[in-house]
Design a protein around this motif. Structure first.
Motif, PDB file in Angstrom:
ATOM      1  N   PRO A 152      -6.617  -4.270   8.276  1.00 38.93           N
ATOM      2  CA  PRO A 152      -6.058  -3.010   8.770  1.00 38.93           C
ATOM      3  C   PRO A 152      -6.562  -2.704  10.180  1.00 38.93           C
ATOM      4  CG  PRO A 152      -7.565  -2.627   6.935  1.00 38.93           C
ATOM      5  CD  PRO A 152      -7.631  -4.072   7.253  1.00 38.93           C
ATOM      6  N   TYR A 172      -5.097  -9.265   4.607  1.00 33.12           N
ATOM      7  CA  TYR A 172      -4.745  -8.050   5.347  1.00 33.12           C
ATOM      8  C   TYR A 172      -5.951  -7.553   6.131  1.00 33.12           C
ATOM      9  CZ  TYR A 172      -3.519  -3.069   5.948  1.00 33.12           C
ATOM     10  OH  TYR A 172      -3.276  -1.820   6.446  1.00 33.12           O
ATOM     11  N   GLU A 216      -8.420   0.268   1.671  1.00 37.85           N
ATOM     12  CA  GLU A 216      -7.131  -0.357   1.954  1.00 37.85           C
ATOM     13  C   GLU A 216      -7.177  -1.848   1.632  1.00 37.85           C
ATOM     14  OE1 GLU A 216      -4.674   0.120   5.855  1.00 37.85           O
ATOM     15  OE2 GLU A 216      -6.156   1.708   5.813  1.00 37.85           O
ATOM     16  N   VAL A 217      -8.246  -2.497   2.106  1.00 38.28           N
ATOM     17  CA  VAL A 217      -8.368  -3.937   1.892  1.00 38.28           C
ATOM     18  C   VAL A 217      -8.581  -4.238   0.408  1.00 38.28           C
ATOM     19  CG1 VAL A 217      -9.639  -5.991   2.538  1.00 38.28           C
ATOM     20  CG2 VAL A 217      -9.333  -4.173   4.187  1.00 38.28           C
ATOM     21  N   MET A 218      -9.360  -3.375  -0.252  1.00 32.77           N
ATOM     22  CA  MET A 218      -9.598  -3.579  -1.677  1.00 32.77           C
ATOM     23  C   MET A 218      -8.302  -3.476  -2.476  1.00 32.77           C
ATOM     24  SD  MET A 218     -12.626  -4.273  -2.264  1.00 32.77           S
ATOM     25  CE  MET A 218     -12.845  -5.048  -0.692  1.00 32.77           C
ATOM     26  N   ILE A 250     -14.204 -11.332  -4.806  1.00 29.55           N
ATOM     27  CA  ILE A 250     -13.133 -10.497  -5.333  1.00 29.55           C
ATOM     28  C   ILE A 250     -11.786 -11.193  -5.240  1.00 29.55           C
ATOM     29  CG2 ILE A 250     -14.331  -8.309  -4.890  1.00 29.55           C
ATOM     30  CD1 ILE A 250     -12.260  -7.868  -2.675  1.00 29.55           C
ATOM     31  N   LEU A 265       0.820  -1.213   0.000  1.00 29.71           N
ATOM     32  CA  LEU A 265       0.000   0.000   0.000  1.00 29.71           C
ATOM     33  C   LEU A 265       0.852   1.260   0.000  1.00 29.71           C
ATOM     34  CD1 LEU A 265      -2.785  -1.020   2.499  1.00 29.71           C
ATOM     35  CD2 LEU A 265      -3.105  -0.415   0.108  1.00 29.71           C
ATOM     36  N   GLU A 294     -15.120   4.956   1.125  1.00 32.82           N
ATOM     37  CA  GLU A 294     -14.367   3.712   1.320  1.00 32.82           C
ATOM     38  C   GLU A 294     -12.963   3.985   1.831  1.00 32.82           C
ATOM     39  OE1 GLU A 294     -14.605   0.261  -0.638  1.00 32.82           O
ATOM     40  OE2 GLU A 294     -16.581   0.544  -1.524  1.00 32.82           O
ATOM     41  N   LYS A 295     -12.421   5.120   1.399  1.00 28.67           N
ATOM     42  CA  LYS A 295     -11.098   5.473   1.923  1.00 28.67           C
ATOM     43  C   LYS A 295     -11.207   5.744   3.411  1.00 28.67           C
ATOM     44  CE  LYS A 295      -9.059   7.890  -2.047  1.00 28.67           C
ATOM     45  NZ  LYS A 295      -8.371   9.143  -2.410  1.00 28.67           N
ATOM     46  N   GLU A 296     -12.244   6.510   3.782  1.00 31.33           N
ATOM     47  CA  GLU A 296     -12.419   6.857   5.188  1.00 31.33           C
ATOM     48  C   GLU A 296     -12.668   5.630   6.043  1.00 31.33           C
ATOM     49  OE1 GLU A 296     -14.181  11.379   5.588  1.00 31.33           O
ATOM     50  OE2 GLU A 296     -15.547   9.707   5.734  1.00 31.33           O
ATOM     51  N   ALA A 297     -13.466   4.713   5.528  1.00 30.14           N
ATOM     52  CA  ALA A 297     -13.842   3.546   6.321  1.00 30.14           C
ATOM     53  C   ALA A 297     -12.714   2.527   6.406  1.00 30.14           C
ATOM     54  CB  ALA A 297     -15.084   2.898   5.724  1.00 30.14           C
ATOM     55  N   GLY A 298     -11.689   2.681   5.570  1.00 31.10           N
ATOM     56  CA  GLY A 298     -10.580   1.730   5.600  1.00 31.10           C
ATOM     57  C   GLY A 298     -10.804   0.534   4.687  1.00 31.10           C
ATOM     58  N   THR A 299     -11.985   0.468   4.060  1.00 32.31           N
ATOM     59  CA  THR A 299     -12.231  -0.673   3.185  1.00 32.31           C
ATOM     60  C   THR A 299     -11.417  -0.567   1.895  1.00 32.31           C
ATOM     61  OG1 THR A 299     -14.235   0.505   2.586  1.00 32.31           O
ATOM     62  CG2 THR A 299     -14.483  -1.403   3.998  1.00 32.31           C
ATOM     63  N   ARG A 349      -8.198  -0.223  11.484  1.00 33.43           N
ATOM     64  CA  ARG A 349      -9.585   0.157  11.666  1.00 33.43           C
ATOM     65  C   ARG A 349     -10.481  -0.947  11.155  1.00 33.43           C
ATOM     66  NH1 ARG A 349      -9.744   5.461   8.462  1.00 33.43           N
ATOM     67  NH2 ARG A 349      -8.344   4.172   7.240  1.00 33.43           N
ATOM     68  N   PHE A 350     -11.676  -0.988  11.665  1.00 36.65           N
ATOM     69  CA  PHE A 350     -12.661  -1.959  11.210  1.00 36.65           C
ATOM     70  C   PHE A 350     -12.918  -1.740   9.722  1.00 36.65           C
ATOM     71  CE2 PHE A 350     -17.279  -3.001  10.804  1.00 36.65           C
ATOM     72  CZ  PHE A 350     -17.062  -4.351  10.764  1.00 36.65           C
ATOM     73  N   SER A 351     -12.678  -2.776   8.942  1.00 43.14           N
ATOM     74  CA  SER A 351     -12.603  -2.552   7.503  1.00 43.14           C
ATOM     75  C   SER A 351     -13.592  -3.383   6.706  1.00 43.14           C
ATOM     76  CB  SER A 351     -11.200  -2.893   7.053  1.00 43.14           C
ATOM     77  OG  SER A 351     -10.928  -4.208   7.490  1.00 43.14           O
ATOM     78  N   LEU A 352     -14.780  -3.549   7.235  1.00 48.25           N
ATOM     79  CA  LEU A 352     -15.801  -4.281   6.486  1.00 48.25           C
ATOM     80  C   LEU A 352     -16.848  -3.278   6.036  1.00 48.25           C
ATOM     81  CD1 LEU A 352     -16.092  -7.086   9.091  1.00 48.25           C
ATOM     82  CD2 LEU A 352     -15.179  -7.374   6.807  1.00 48.25           C
ATOM     83  N   TYR A 353     -17.757  -3.743   5.182  1.00 45.25           N
ATOM     84  CA  TYR A 353     -18.850  -2.873   4.771  1.00 45.25           C
ATOM     85  C   TYR A 353     -19.941  -2.949   5.825  1.00 45.25           C
ATOM     86  CZ  TYR A 353     -16.311  -2.402   0.507  1.00 45.25           C
ATOM     87  OH  TYR A 353     -15.327  -2.120  -0.399  1.00 45.25           O
TER      88      TYR A 353
END
Lengths: 248, 308, 368
Positions: free
Chosen positions: B86, B84, C205-207, B107, B56, C198-203, B88-92
């Protein structure tokens, strides 16, 4: 001595719809005490703390903070408490001195008071040369120590600390607790939440919340004895595992 | 071949006029199947390292390989094979548990059923809530779901950036149990944490502070390299006791440690000397005993050395 | 392909589960069309008028009676000099004034030609235009009536004077304007926000740390907005035709194609914004300042471009909405074909390519 407790609650309850976030908690905190307020995520700590700070009206029950009623005298309560959390502390784009001035100004302190006390504070933190630096440029540990000093700047009777040491290095963490001790010795009551179990040991008394209720309240030594546990970690795990609900 | 090989990695950020040296020449190796922890407070540079290793961020100098692929040149190859999570909580948040999982599976060009065995143990715990939106889950459950999503494509290396920060003690313990299970299935795991007590749960750790690694090794090695005696002391008036101890010239350092104070003794001094000293200063009742240092003690000592 | 579809599906979930977004996406266009439509076309009833009758003859009296008889006008009072006129308008006693010259009837009879002056308060230009048109129509009717039994046609020469805003431009044909505004809102602002979210939520990054090609992520995010925008164009057109009676004089196919071109312009701009911002607020701010305001102010929709000072006129050339507005107006109102708007289309296409190229060039495959 029959001194009035500085924090007093009786069946204090907060409901959101049919969800009882805080379920009839009753406890007292004495002046100058370091009171640890523990609980798993979602146990109701934050909600309880908000009621005590006069930010949220209870659904039922009684509570007085520094002698003031949480229903009617929230403005008086706010004058008499300090608050600091890991998330909200100081303005990063203001300098150290500007931050102090701003917060002291909120509490209506006189210019002379602010001037004297600022000098004293900067000296204590070894920041005399750095008063005009932006807070954003300071390392995290120092920021947290500064935030604490600002929270007690207006000489409140009680200071509420919400996970004040999260992510801070072990040396600074202890320096931070040193400041807490000094404040407590000076008569300020400390109400603190933490995820570090070793810090729970530094408190005079601890309450542990589970599912909105205070499940245990005693000195660290007393709790370990009652739960037949070697460490506070064990006590916490034993109690928190009873939880049936999870936070929303 | 190491699962992860890091060589002299450097990362700087510009902040106004100042340059922040987030990572200052860090090197370490992680063997295959290892559970490797990067332990350090906020601002130590943990997240920057994770972001460079997951392609990243570009390093300013130095380099690293993940499963043999270069983090700069072969970034696309790395993106195929790492998982990975991260900080912060990184789900939708507005997607349900199930929808999140299926989305991540798609994906990564796989399906939930294909690698179900890997996530089964974790997923069964959140399965009862599979139609619930991720945003409505408790902290611990969100974490489990995020872990499932990061594992769904059976990554070769799993990167977990501060998975336990802000999580209560119960959820933390459960999370570490899950990691140890995953390790047994042969996945290499890199995890970062500010909690010193979690170091002992890793195979090997790197202790980081201010952009540098202070030491690397197994928790046992690090503890063994601690070259002083530590005494734990307790008395009625803990705060006063600490003041008294700090004034004593026989010690290197004294600090509170849970219900005790830890006192690092200078060479030649022992428990007996301390008992005499404390008796002379009004703490005759003090409870004194020798303890093995913890990772936290080691970390603090290493920090002090850096100050000197 | 599977990946791509999963993405588009996910994006639709986001949209449909957030009622506020859904409202902005689908409700706003309808609300805007209706507000603009009725605010601008609603007919005026019972407007007060004053008369300066220098003739005081049979013809002028007849005409005044006819005007008063219509449901559009109410007779307020007679005035006796040009000076009184100003007072009447300033006090708001009347919307229009009818002025007859001294020898109205005799001019009409002997010269077969007479003059009537209609003076309107054009502070509100839309009302003024409507009212003068109504008054003129009544006068024309009267003229027809009296011409029937005459050998030579009588002609009443109507002189109209608009006070305060003599040009009276830019107030009509709001439909093309609203179309440009809505597409801008939906495509530019919403796309920028959804990516930045999505940038703010951190998702994000995972994408990025997944095998999906970053460009695919972005295109997949744009697809739902493209589809929704097409729905919006259709619903705006349906509303204009069936509710507001604004006709589509030109080719619908051409209109839709131009619409899609403009949607892509807006999407590209949205992508560009999302590339350079990290917070939803900033994205929204840039979208508003960079696209929305120029669309409203400089596209010719609210204010006529010909009346702007030179610098603004020059700036208006780089506002895509200006060209789109002009294209839609030409197709819808004037009924023109591609041979008349190819230049505008080409300019718009050029802008789109430029924006698209810029946003792809600026697209980051990593953080920071």
């Amino acid at each position: 001595m029959t001194e009035q407790p500085i924090i007093y609650t009786e069946h204090l309850t907060k409901r959101f719809g049919d969800f009882t976030a805080v379920d009839a908690i009753s406890f007292e905190v004495q002046k100058g005490e370091i009171f640890g307020f523990l609980g798993a995520n979602g146990a109701g700590k934050t909600t309880a703390m908000r009621m005590l700070c006069g930010l949220s009206l209870p659904t039922s029950g009684k509570a007085t903070i520094a002698g003031f009623d949480v229903y009617k005298q929230t403005e008086k309560i706010k004058q008499n408490i300090g608050y600091m959390s890991q998330k909200f502390s100081l303005y990063e784009d203001l300098t150290i001195k500007e931050n102090i001035r701003f917060y002291a100004g909120i509490y209506g302190k006189s210019d002379a008071f602010i001037k004297d006390k600022t000098a004293q504070l900067l000296q204590q933190l070894n920041l005399e040369a750095e008063g005009d630096k932006l807070v954003g440029s300071l390392p995290l540990g120092l920021k947290q120590k500064l935030a604490f000093s600002v929270a007690v700047f207006h000489e409140p009777q009680i200071v509420f600390l919400d996970e004040p040491t999260g992510g801070v290095d072990p040396v600074t963490r202890r320096e931070f607790w040193n400041m807490i001790y000094e404040a407590a010795t000076a008569g300020i009551t400390i109400f603190v939440t933490t995820h570090y179990m070793d810090e729970a040991e530094y408190c005079n008394r601890i309450s542990i919340m589970v599912d909105g209720k205070i499940e245990a309240l005693d000195t660290p030594a007393g709790l370990k004895e009652t739960y037949n546990a070697a460490t506070m970690d064990d006590v916490f795990l034993q109690l928190a595992r009873k939880a049936t609900r999870s936070d929303a | 071949m190491s699962a992860v090989a890091v060589h002299n990695l450097v990362k700087q950020y510009k902040s106004g006029k100042a340059i922040i040296e987030a990572v200052q020449g860090v090197s370490f190796d992680v063997a295959r199947g290892e559970l490797f922890g990067i332990i350090g407070p906020d601002g130590a540079g943990k997240t920057s390292i994770f972001r460079m290793l997951t392609t990243l961020l570009l390093p300013d100098s130095g380099g690293a390989t993940v499963d043999g692929s270069d983090i700069v040149k072969d970034y696309q190859a790395i993106r195929q094979k790492v998982g990975y999570m991260p900080g912060r909580f990184s789900l939708y948040q507005d997607l349900t548990v199930e929808e999140n999982l299926h989305f991540f599976a798609t994906i990564f060009k796989t399906s939930v059923t294909e690698n179900y065995t890997l996530i089964k143990d974790i997923y069964v715990q959140i399965e009862p809530f599979k139609t619930r939106k991720a945003g409505k889950l408790s902290g611990g459950m969100k974490q489990k779901l995020a872990l499932c999503c990061a594992l769904i494509h059976k990554p070769v290396v799993l990167f977990l950036d501060e998975p336990t920060t802000g999580v209560d003690a119960v959820s933390r313990k459960e999370f570490w149990d899950m990691l140890r299970n995953l390790r047994q299935q042969g996945i290499t795991i890199l995890v970062s944490t500010p909690y010193m007590d979690e170091a002992s749960l890793c195979d090997r750790v790197a202790l980081m502070q201010k952009g540098k690694i202070m030491t690397t090794g197994t928790p046992q090695q690090i503890i063994q390299s601690f070259n002083h005696n530590i005494l734990a002391v307790k008395a009625q008036n803990m705060y006063g006791l600490l003041q008294v101890l700090k004034q004593w010239n026989a010690i290197e350092d004294a600090y509170s440690f849970g219900e005790y104070h830890h006192v690092i003794m200078k060479e030649r001094y022992d428990k007996k000397v301390m008992r005499q000293y404390l008796a002379s200063t009004g703490y005759a009742d003090a409870d004194i005993h020798a303890v093995t240092p913890t990772i936290e003690d080691c970390f603090m000592q290493l920090m002090q050395h850096k100050h000197d | 392909m599977n990946q791509f579809l999963a993405f588009v599906k996910k994006e639709f979930y986001h949209i449909f589960r957030d009622r506020r977004t859904l409202f902005i996406l689908l409700g706003m266009p309808l609300v805007q069309i209706i507000i603009f439509g009725f605010a601008l076309t609603n007919e005026v009833k019972n407007a007060n008028f004053v008369v300066l009758d220098n003739a005081r003859d049979a013809a002028s009296q007849q005409l005044i009676a006819q005007i008063n008889a219509s449901r559009y006008f109410d007779f307020e009072k007679n005035i006796y000099s040009n000076k009184d006129l100003e007072g009447v308008f300033q006090k708001g006693e009347a919307k229009i004034a009818i002025v007859f010259p001294p020898a109205f009837a005799s001019d009409l009879q002997h010269l077969n030609k007479a003059q009537v002056q209609i003076i309107a308060d054009a502070t509100d230009p839309n009302t003024a235009t409507t009212l003068t048109a109504y008054a003129a129509a009544i006068i024309m009717d009267y003229q027809k009536e009296i011409t029937q039994n005459a050998l030579l046609p009588y002609t009443i020469d109507i002189q109209q004077r608009m006070l305060y805003n003599p040009q009276l431009k830019g107030a009509y044909s709001f439909v093309p304007g609203v179309m440009a505004m809505v597409l801008m809102l939906v495509c530019t602002m919403m796309t920028a926000i959804t990516i930045v979210r999505e940038k703010e939520a951190g998702t994000m990054e995972v994408m990025l740390v997944s095998p999906v090609r970053p460009l695919k992520i972005i295109v997949a995010k744009a697809v739902p907005y493209l589809l929704l925008s097409i729905i919006n164009i259709i619903s705006i057109l349906l509303l204009s035709v069936y509710v507001l009676n604004v006709p589509i004089n030109g080719s619908i196919l051409l209109l839709m194609s131009e619409g899609i071109l403009f949607i892509i312009t807006c999407l590209s701009f949205g992508l560009l914004i999302s590339n350079v911002t990290d917070s939803q607020q900033t994205a929204m701010f840039i979208a508003l300042i960079g696209m929305f305001l120029p669309t409203v102010m400089l596209s010719g929709f609210m204010f006529p471009i010909e009346n702007m000072p030179l610098p603004l006129r020059l700036i208006s050339n780089i506002v895509p909405a200006r060209w789109f507005y002009s294209i839609v107006k030409s197709i819808m109102i004037k009924g023109l074909g591609i041979q008349f708007i190819w230049k505008e289309t080409l300019i718009l296409a050029g802008m789109t390519l430029l924006l698209l190229a810029l946003s792809i060039k600026n697209f980051k495959i990593r953080l920071a």
